[in-house]
Design a protein around this motif. Sequence first.
Motif, PDB file in Angstrom:
ATOM      1  N   GLU A   1       0.828  -1.208   0.000  1.00 42.29           N
ATOM      2  CA  GLU A   1       0.000   0.000   0.000  1.00 42.29           C
ATOM      3  C   GLU A   1       0.865   1.261   0.000  1.00 42.29           C
ATOM      4  O   GLU A   1       0.531   2.251  -0.663  1.00 42.29           O
ATOM      5  N   LEU A   2       1.969   1.237   0.719  1.00 45.07           N
ATOM      6  CA  LEU A   2       2.865   2.394   0.712  1.00 45.07           C
ATOM      7  C   LEU A   2       3.489   2.591  -0.671  1.00 45.07           C
ATOM      8  O   LEU A   2       3.636   3.727  -1.138  1.00 45.07           O
ATOM      9  N   VAL A   3       3.862   1.488  -1.323  1.00 47.55           N
ATOM     10  CA  VAL A   3       4.436   1.596  -2.666  1.00 47.55           C
ATOM     11  C   VAL A   3       3.399   2.171  -3.623  1.00 47.55           C
ATOM     12  O   VAL A   3       3.708   3.055  -4.448  1.00 47.55           O
ATOM     13  N   ARG A   4       2.156   1.702  -3.545  1.00 49.09           N
ATOM     14  CA  ARG A   4       1.109   2.249  -4.406  1.00 49.09           C
ATOM     15  C   ARG A   4       0.948   3.745  -4.185  1.00 49.09           C
ATOM     16  O   ARG A   4       0.773   4.514  -5.141  1.00 49.09           O
ATOM     17  N   ALA A   5       1.016   4.154  -2.932  1.00 45.56           N
ATOM     18  CA  ALA A   5       0.811   5.576  -2.617  1.00 45.56           C
ATOM     19  C   ALA A   5       1.902   6.453  -3.215  1.00 45.56           C
ATOM     20  O   ALA A   5       1.644   7.595  -3.609  1.00 45.56           O
ATOM     21  N   THR A   6       3.130   5.948  -3.302  1.00 41.45           N
ATOM     22  CA  THR A   6       4.217   6.778  -3.839  1.00 41.45           C
ATOM     23  C   THR A   6       4.037   7.079  -5.316  1.00 41.45           C
ATOM     24  O   THR A   6       4.612   8.046  -5.820  1.00 41.45           O
ATOM     25  N   TRP A   7       3.260   6.262  -6.015  1.00 38.92           N
ATOM     26  CA  TRP A   7       3.037   6.506  -7.441  1.00 38.92           C
ATOM     27  C   TRP A   7       1.930   7.525  -7.699  1.00 38.92           C
ATOM     28  O   TRP A   7       1.729   7.940  -8.835  1.00 38.92           O
ATOM     29  N   HIS A   8       1.217   7.936  -6.656  1.00 37.47           N
ATOM     30  CA  HIS A   8       0.107   8.873  -6.839  1.00 37.47           C
ATOM     31  C   HIS A   8       0.316  10.181  -6.104  1.00 37.47           C
ATOM     32  O   HIS A   8      -0.506  11.077  -6.223  1.00 37.47           O
ATOM     33  N   ALA A   9       1.394  10.283  -5.329  1.00 40.74           N
ATOM     34  CA  ALA A   9       1.669  11.523  -4.596  1.00 40.74           C
ATOM     35  C   ALA A   9       2.790  12.268  -5.300  1.00 40.74           C
ATOM     36  O   ALA A   9       3.947  11.852  -5.252  1.00 40.74           O
ATOM     37  N   PRO A  10       2.510  13.387  -5.981  1.00 39.66           N
ATOM     38  CA  PRO A  10       3.543  14.091  -6.756  1.00 39.66           C
ATOM     39  C   PRO A  10       4.750  14.494  -5.933  1.00 39.66           C
ATOM     40  O   PRO A  10       5.862  14.510  -6.434  1.00 39.66           O
ATOM     41  N   ASP A  11       4.559  14.810  -4.675  1.00 38.82           N
ATOM     42  CA  ASP A  11       5.671  15.297  -3.856  1.00 38.82           C
ATOM     43  C   ASP A  11       6.102  14.264  -2.830  1.00 38.82           C
ATOM     44  O   ASP A  11       6.731  14.596  -1.833  1.00 38.82           O
ATOM     45  N   ALA A  12       5.745  12.998  -3.063  1.00 41.54           N
ATOM     46  CA  ALA A  12       6.034  11.984  -2.058  1.00 41.54           C
ATOM     47  C   ALA A  12       7.513  11.802  -1.847  1.00 41.54           C
ATOM     48  O   ALA A  12       7.970  11.508  -0.758  1.00 41.54           O
TER      49      ALA A  12
END
Length: 642
Positions: free
Chosen positions: A628-639
């Motif tokens: 889930e954390l990996v998925r989130a990094t692909w959708h947060a421009p400033d992650a």
Amino acid sequence: MTGVQAMTAAEDLQLPPVAPEVLAAAVESLTSRLRKKLDAAIEQYAALPVAPAADGPGVGVRCGEDAVVTLLPGPDGAVTEEGQARCSCLLAPRCLHRAAVLGCCPIADPPAAGAAAPAGPAEQSEPDAAPAATAAAGGSGAEPAPEPPATVEPTPAQVQAAAGLWAAAAAALAAGVPAAGAVPQAELLRAAHTARLADLHRAEAAALRVVRGLRSARARYSSHRTADLAAALRELLLTTALLRSGPADRAVLGTARRAYKPGGALRVHGVCREPVLTATGYGGVVTHLVTEDGRWVSIADIKPGGPSRARGAGTAPVSVGAAALDHSQLSRGGLLISGATVSADGRLGSGRGVRANPVGGMDWGSGPLAELFARPLAEAVAERLADGPLADPEQTELLRRPVGCELVVLGASADSVLAREVDGTTGEPHGPLVRLVAVNRHPDLAHTANLTRIGAHPGLRLRVLARVDPDRAATLRPLAVAPVPGAAYTLRLPAEWQGRADLGYDLLQGTHVPAPDGDGPRLPGPVSAGPDPLGDSPLWRVRRQVELAVAGGRRAVAEAARSGGARTDAAALRRTGFRAAAELSTALAEEADRRQRDVFGRLGDPSADRYAEQWLAAALHLTAAERELVRATWHAPDAAAG
């Protein structure tokens, strides 16, 4: 053959793969006294030279004055029968020499569907039984077979086989790498063979990965990763637990390796080549192709050998039909195939009935490849990361399928190149910071050198064909690159490369990257990778505990718990909102330190089953949370921005 050639050939000899059941039978035939000496003997014999056999086409290992072990593999190159391993000592075949030499051999993969014996690594071509399988499947006028039910009830034999695998895996987990020597590994191999006979192909494959991981860890190979061994154990325990608990998803049973089906007439176009180098001594190449309707297929040439085999296979002839092409030409050309056979994971077969003729290639900007690069990167990545923990790691062909994107290079950071996707409408960089990491860092392959050159040119625009890394934040593993049509600052490749560079084979030179002119892209100042949402999360505490359990066994987890580390980790996890992870970590530590006494008050062996259940729960939760954390990094421009 000259004397020098003979010496060179002898130096290149390697021990052949051995079938799991043959090695298991050899270990089981030893007395308890000899079993205690087996691990030391394997370590000693692994350093002995391998010579040609004196009485056949096999190999021999001299273990002493009166003990020579001779291995005579079958036509497939593997030792699949007990009679193919002989020793000259008086105790043979129940001798330590024979069992130890077999223990030095790599583990052979299970046989392909319709084959009579193992065919080597999973990437090798299928046997010539493919035409028979094609005929058995019926012609084009046959009615399609009904869809099998999604849920199946395991048979008593399958439940018994799963229970045996669970017990062997739980014992290996409780023992840890230091105590999981040849005897526990043989128990796993025997249970894996029983699982194959019961058609539990997924559990068998997981057990073989566990044994290979244990061997790699005990031999201290530089390529060994404890995380890989933990993943294999998690897969094995999860699969067997589901099979023991009643009706299960059909995917839990798995399918036989490389089951080829008729593909009819196919027109395929080359996309790129990828060198393959395994820790078990195999090397070669996989050429990725695409059909005119957008399906991904591949042709592999993988055999025993090291880095030199992987390099040379890039220009080796293609073994499909009588096509007069090598892999380099095919990756930039195409084939028209009649009578094609295709495996479930897209591998093209090379049976007797297959015919192939060379055809022209396809540019990355046309046909199905144009659609690949036109799709937003985040959308393609989300599709590939959609699999859950029940997905078979050997059947996730969608995850292994490459994605295409247009990127602008921002610079280099540690082991990666930083880049951003270019918006197809505005032409400006946007989206998350993407890390490009080498597929293989071996110095004999070109991946690292090519990425180093690319990272030294901020502002460079590229078309990148890459595989998504599911275990790292916003990370791609690039396979090939190409210039961006119409871009001022992009690659300038030689004409013979036909507009693309295979990063594992084609070495980029300084002349391939022109100097930027005044109209080049204007980028901000130095860019850093910044924080890693996955690496910086407190889940590393759970990861450390899960991997400690694999590397050190139950005792290591118990000792860490007594020192107070488990309480500290649980408190830190609760403070940051990972309450479920904290509970599972605490439960694992408590179970590891559980001591049982009999009616007389004597300490007994604690239950390996309960400990394995607690470890599996923690490992599954960790895997799901990290995904889930990996998925989130692909959708947060400033992650990952600095």
